[in-house]
Enzyme design. Structure first.
Site, PDB file in Angstrom:
ATOM      1  N   SER A 121     -40.984  38.472 -84.757  1.00  0.00           N
ATOM      2  CA  SER A 121     -41.452  38.927 -85.958  1.00  0.00           C
ATOM      3  C   SER A 121     -42.165  37.903 -86.521  1.00  0.00           C
ATOM      4  O   SER A 121     -42.518  36.701 -85.777  1.00  0.00           O
ATOM      5  CB  SER A 121     -40.322  39.061 -87.018  1.00  0.00           C
ATOM      6  OG  SER A 121     -39.479  40.356 -86.555  1.00  0.00           O
TER       7      SER A 121
ATOM      8  N   THR B 279     -43.609  42.341 -89.524  1.00  0.00           N
ATOM      9  CA  THR B 279     -44.792  41.411 -90.104  1.00  0.00           C
ATOM     10  C   THR B 279     -44.624  41.437 -91.540  1.00  0.00           C
ATOM     11  O   THR B 279     -45.577  41.029 -92.162  1.00  0.00           O
ATOM     12  CB  THR B 279     -45.959  41.836 -89.610  1.00  0.00           C
ATOM     13  OG1 THR B 279     -46.417  42.979 -89.862  1.00  0.00           O
ATOM     14  CG2 THR B 279     -46.062  41.309 -88.009  1.00  0.00           C
ATOM     15  N   SER B 280     -43.660  41.986 -92.144  1.00  0.00           N
ATOM     16  CA  SER B 280     -43.617  42.310 -93.702  1.00  0.00           C
ATOM     17  C   SER B 280     -42.397  41.304 -94.330  1.00  0.00           C
ATOM     18  O   SER B 280     -41.400  42.026 -94.746  1.00  0.00           O
ATOM     19  CB  SER B 280     -43.543  43.739 -94.022  1.00  0.00           C
ATOM     20  OG  SER B 280     -43.878  43.781 -95.447  1.00  0.00           O
ATOM     21  N   LYS B 281     -42.392  40.182 -93.943  1.00  0.00           N
ATOM     22  CA  LYS B 281     -41.061  39.484 -94.186  1.00  0.00           C
ATOM     23  C   LYS B 281     -41.652  38.008 -94.830  1.00  0.00           C
ATOM     24  O   LYS B 281     -42.583  37.236 -94.764  1.00  0.00           O
ATOM     25  CB  LYS B 281     -40.574  39.140 -92.752  1.00  0.00           C
ATOM     26  CG  LYS B 281     -40.117  40.284 -92.146  1.00  0.00           C
ATOM     27  CD  LYS B 281     -39.616  39.983 -90.528  1.00  0.00           C
ATOM     28  CE  LYS B 281     -39.324  41.113 -89.725  1.00  0.00           C
ATOM     29  NZ  LYS B 281     -38.003  41.600 -90.024  1.00  0.00           N
TER      30      LYS B 281
ATOM     31  N   CYS C  81     -32.698  38.517 -90.940  1.00  0.00           N
ATOM     32  CA  CYS C  81     -33.809  38.661 -89.759  1.00  0.00           C
ATOM     33  C   CYS C  81     -33.265  37.612 -88.728  1.00  0.00           C
ATOM     34  O   CYS C  81     -33.541  36.468 -88.944  1.00  0.00           O
ATOM     35  CB  CYS C  81     -35.199  38.474 -90.306  1.00  0.00           C
ATOM     36  SG  CYS C  81     -36.355  38.803 -88.927  1.00  0.00           S
TER      37      CYS C  81
ATOM     38  N   ASN D  83     -34.836  37.468 -85.777  1.00  0.00           N
ATOM     39  CA  ASN D  83     -35.789  36.813 -85.090  1.00  0.00           C
ATOM     40  C   ASN D  83     -36.503  35.804 -86.017  1.00  0.00           C
ATOM     41  O   ASN D  83     -36.777  34.752 -85.260  1.00  0.00           O
ATOM     42  CB  ASN D  83     -37.092  38.101 -84.758  1.00  0.00           C
ATOM     43  CG  ASN D  83     -36.727  39.009 -83.525  1.00  0.00           C
ATOM     44  OD1 ASN D  83     -36.966  38.299 -82.630  1.00  0.00           O
ATOM     45  ND2 ASN D  83     -36.808  40.320 -84.073  1.00  0.00           N
TER      46      ASN D  83
ATOM     47  N   LYS E  46     -29.017  49.649 -90.029  1.00  0.00           N
ATOM     48  CA  LYS E  46     -30.069  49.987 -88.861  1.00  0.00           C
ATOM     49  C   LYS E  46     -29.322  51.036 -88.357  1.00  0.00           C
ATOM     50  O   LYS E  46     -28.235  51.304 -88.292  1.00  0.00           O
ATOM     51  CB  LYS E  46     -30.296  48.792 -87.873  1.00  0.00           C
ATOM     52  CG  LYS E  46     -30.924  47.534 -88.468  1.00  0.00           C
ATOM     53  CD  LYS E  46     -32.141  47.692 -89.296  1.00  0.00           C
ATOM     54  CE  LYS E  46     -32.776  46.290 -89.746  1.00  0.00           C
ATOM     55  NZ  LYS E  46     -33.874  46.437 -90.497  1.00  0.00           N
TER      56      LYS E  46
ATOM     57  N   SER F 296     -36.244  50.345 -87.661  1.00  0.00           N
ATOM     58  CA  SER F 296     -36.151  49.390 -88.884  1.00  0.00           C
ATOM     59  C   SER F 296     -37.142  49.661 -89.982  1.00  0.00           C
ATOM     60  O   SER F 296     -38.203  49.989 -89.699  1.00  0.00           O
ATOM     61  CB  SER F 296     -36.712  47.924 -88.214  1.00  0.00           C
ATOM     62  OG  SER F 296     -36.765  46.866 -89.374  1.00  0.00           O
TER      63      SER F 296
ATOM     64  N   MET G 110     -34.878  44.032 -83.339  1.00  0.00           N
ATOM     65  CA  MET G 110     -34.546  43.199 -84.039  1.00  0.00           C
ATOM     66  C   MET G 110     -33.616  42.165 -83.836  1.00  0.00           C
ATOM     67  O   MET G 110     -32.440  42.775 -82.924  1.00  0.00           O
ATOM     68  CB  MET G 110     -33.958  43.785 -85.469  1.00  0.00           C
ATOM     69  CG  MET G 110     -35.005  44.985 -85.979  1.00  0.00           C
ATOM     70  SD  MET G 110     -34.824  46.426 -84.864  1.00  0.00           S
ATOM     71  CE  MET G 110     -33.398  47.140 -85.750  1.00  0.00           C
ATOM     72  N   GLY G 111     -33.736  40.907 -84.182  1.00  0.00           N
ATOM     73  CA  GLY G 111     -32.598  39.992 -83.434  1.00  0.00           C
ATOM     74  C   GLY G 111     -31.240  40.292 -84.124  1.00  0.00           C
ATOM     75  O   GLY G 111     -30.289  40.015 -83.428  1.00  0.00           O
TER      76      GLY G 111
END
Length: 396
Positions: A19, A68-70, A104, A106, A278, A309, A318-319
């Site tokens: 991520s 990538t929206s974090k 998150c 990751n 999830k 996700s 996802m981590g």
């Protein structure tokens, strides 16, 4: 007509695991955004470039995917035996909200490095060379994460030869320990198995009834059998994300899973809670071709797992979902454990769209209840850019 000028805010753009996100120190945010609320959310939405009806986040730092929206906000911890407080926000791409309901996993890999590099940890606590142990309080879910960050000549070591499927280039290995990853008895979602069952019958009106393992470890997750959904478990992103009807079915399953887990009071609330739970589906190990073109052999893995996700199939894993996978695999009788061949196990290696990942978990049965003391996995992290992010001054 006068227009407000842009303001600039110190920020760092980092990759953590598979991520990417924008990292802030709490103290660097504008005063009105230093506390939770509409101003903070509006600021972070503008930073990322949401909501964007075009779904591209062109006018912001987001990359138009859930990976990538974090955003991450860190501060020095005032809690005993912790170094830093870590708050994670999953920013919706096309809707005006930030989901604070989960972690998150990751980006957790980048928290220790950012905390050290940004002066949130006393230098005397960090070895010049070796491995720095950073104890992180994950504020979204109230859990402890321990990051083992490599150091070299007084700096965080970011380069190395550790390879992580889903990330193009090798980097330094960061080991993460997720302590007591299951929900507390008084936590959201209740115990590790909110329904009290290892396997439930999950009825989804208009879709069907499915065997499901509903687990709250790492992140609330609904596990299903791939075969029950008409899948093999070898699917890559396009097979799911290019099928609007499939995505609609998965969202219905997710909403009813959230209701069954006690995360929402009615299914309509699921739309405002996209980050959790999830949905993932599992299958026995089979050979397949990963999205990179890498051949994954059946002998290389214990099972196949695919996870969604923010409404789309994830490009890797996802981590936090990996923690859920490792935890469920360690407990005999769950769908994850059965897909991996059943029995007791302390670690599992699973195949995801980008390749493979190994995660370990320590599970034990105490007074008839399963308990997991920690889950362990390795990721990597790297600073991509640092300086200031700019936003219009009247945007929050």
């Amino acid at each position: 007509m006068a227009h407000a000028p842009q303001i600039k805010i110190p920020a760092t753009y980092m990759r953590g695991g598979t991520s990417k996100g924008v990292f802030f120190r709490l103290q660097d945010l504008p005063a009105q955004a230093q506390t939770p609320g509409p101003a903070r959310d509006a600021l972070l939405l503008r930073v990322i470039g949401s909501p964007d009806p075009y779904g591209k986040q062109i006018d912001g730092m987001g990359g138009a995917t859930s990976s990538t929206s974090k955003v991450v906000i860190l501060s020095a911890s005032k809690r005993p035996d912790h170094d830093v407080d870590y708050l994670f926000g999953q920013v919706s791409i096309d809707k005006p909200f930030v989901d604070w309901s989960g972690n998150c996993g990751n980006l957790s890999a980048a928290v220790g490095a950012f905390a050290i590099g940004s002066g949130l940890i006393e230098p005397t606590q960090v070895p010049a060379t070796g491995v720095a142990t950073v104890r992180i309080w994950q504020a979204n879910i109230g859990k402890t994460i321990v990051a083992h960050v490599p150091m070299s000549d007084g700096q965080v070591q970011e380069t190395g030869d550790f390879e992580l499927d889903g990330v193009t280039f090798p980097a330094a290995e960061v080991q993460l320990e997720f302590l007591d990853p299951a929900a507390d008895d008084d936590g959201e979602g209740g115990t590790m198995f909110p329904t009290g069952n290892l396997i439930d019958e999950l009825a989804v009106p208009g879709v069907g009834t499915f065997k499901a393992t509903l687990i709250n470890a790492g992140i609330p997750t609904v596990f299903l059998n791939a075969a029950d959904l008409g899948y093999s478990g070898m699917e890559l992103q396009d097979a799911i994300n290019g099928d609007p009807a499939a995505l609609e079915r998965f969202e219905a399953i997710r909403a009813h899973g959230a209701l069954r887990m006690g995360l929402i009071e009615h299914v309509g609330q699921a739309a405002a809670r996209q980050h959790t739970p999830k949905v993932a589906f599992v299958a026995p190990a089979q050979a397949y071709l990963a999205s990179s073109g890498k051949q994954v052999g059946a002998e290389d893995i214990d099972l196949l797992v695919r996870a969604l996700s923010m409404g789309k199939l994830h490009h890797a894993m996802m981590g936090t979902a990996a923690v859920a996978i490792g935890t469920a695999a360690a407990i005999p009788g769950t769908l994850v454990n059965l897909a991996a061949g059943g029995g007791e196990r302390s670690a599992v290696r699973f195949g995801h769209p980008s390749g493979t990942l190994r995660v370990g978990a320590q599970a034990c049965l105490i007074d008839g209840q399963w308990s997991v003391t920690k889950a362990i996995m390795s990721r990597s992290a790297r600073v991509l850019m640092e300086g200031w992010v700019r936003v219009p001054g009247d945007s929050f």
